[in-house]
Design an enzyme around this catalytic site. Structure first.
Site, mmCIF file in Angstrom:
data_model
loop_
_atom_site.group_PDB
_atom_site.id
_atom_site.type_symbol
_atom_site.label_atom_id
_atom_site.label_comp_id
_atom_site.label_asym_id
_atom_site.label_seq_id
_atom_site.Cartn_x
_atom_site.Cartn_y
_atom_site.Cartn_z
ATOM 1 N N SER A 34 -28.143 4.045 13.742
ATOM 2 C CA SER A 34 -27.437 5.065 12.982
ATOM 3 C C SER A 34 -28.344 6.250 12.675
ATOM 4 C CB SER A 34 -26.844 4.430 11.716
ATOM 5 O OG SER A 34 -25.981 5.313 11.046
ATOM 6 N N ASP A 55 -16.233 3.955 16.906
ATOM 7 C CA ASP A 55 -17.121 4.305 15.796
ATOM 8 C C ASP A 55 -16.595 5.552 15.083
ATOM 9 O OD1 ASP A 55 -19.214 4.992 14.096
ATOM 10 O OD2 ASP A 55 -20.756 4.403 15.537
ATOM 11 N N HIS A 74 -19.098 1.124 14.044
ATOM 12 C CA HIS A 74 -20.469 1.497 13.715
ATOM 13 C C HIS A 74 -21.298 0.231 13.491
ATOM 14 C CE1 HIS A 74 -23.140 4.822 12.764
ATOM 15 N NE2 HIS A 74 -23.568 4.187 11.685
#
Length: 214
Positions: A112, A164, A195
């Site tokens: 991320s 995502d 995600h």
């Protein structure tokens, strides 16, 4: 861009020496709200026996650790990203000297916010790392075309979810394109989820890492 002079003490971090002969080093970059301990299990899973260098992001967003500021979710402060990435590059150089690491065998892995920062290292500081395994990350220089740097010889694994909502699949595919256009050898693995890093993608990344023999 030449990274600024940085001391290894400038970043809170964990360093675990390698346990395998001639082991490479994994530079581990956590996601938003995590810390320097979060990705240690990922590093051990990706490359058993590798040395692990895991710093903590120095930006505080409402009590959450991050690598660079954002204006809102999904919208980066690109100037801050550039400056913070330069600081991190300086730290990597200092840690390389302090821990006697092989500068040609450092691989960045992040999730991320950490994956976006790892992508920034690749595009803004070519040659700093030999490769990258990045998960749930996208093109970091939003709205700006990266410089035409030479990434030939750089090996990259990208793992992303097509559903995502935070890092859209278009952004992850843009990153793959930007890296490939600059000569990097990119392997893309997409999963049906969001995600997250799925066990299947992790297994593929581990196999990739073993094949590349960093």
């Amino acid at each position: 861009m030449t990274p600024p002079a940085t001391s290894v003490e400038d970043f809170v971090h964990v360093y675990e020496p390698g346990t395998a002969p001639d082991a490479p080093t994994l530079l581990l970059l956590h996601g938003t709200g995590a810390d320097e301990h979060d990705l240690l299990p990922l590093g051990r899973a990706l490359a058993p026996g590798a040395a692990l260098l895991s710093p903590r992001g120095r930006v505080d967003e409402n009590g959450m650790n991050r690598w660079f500021r954002r204006l809102r979710e999904g919208v980066f402060d690109v100037d801050d990203l550039i400056g913070r990435t330069a600081e991190l590059a300086g730290f990597v150089g200092a840690a390389t000297a302090a821990y006697d690491l092989d500068p040609g065998r450092i691989v960045v892995s992040g999730f991320s916010n950490g994956a976006n920062t790892g992508a920034g290292l690749l595009l803004l500081h070519p040659g700093l790392v030999a490769g990258a395994a990045l998960f749930a990350g996208g093109a970091p220089l939003q709205g700006r075309e990266p410089a035409p740097v030479d990434l030939s010889g750089t090996r990259v694994f990208l793992g992303n979810g097509v559903a995502d909502p935070i890092t859209t699949i278009d952004q992850s595919r843009l990153l793959a394109s930007q890296l490939g256009e600059r000569g990097a050898r990119v392997l893309v693995r997409e999963h049906a989820g969001g995600h997250q890093l799925t066990p299947e993608v992790l297994a593929e990344a581990r196999d990739w890492f073993a094949r590349e023999e960093f």
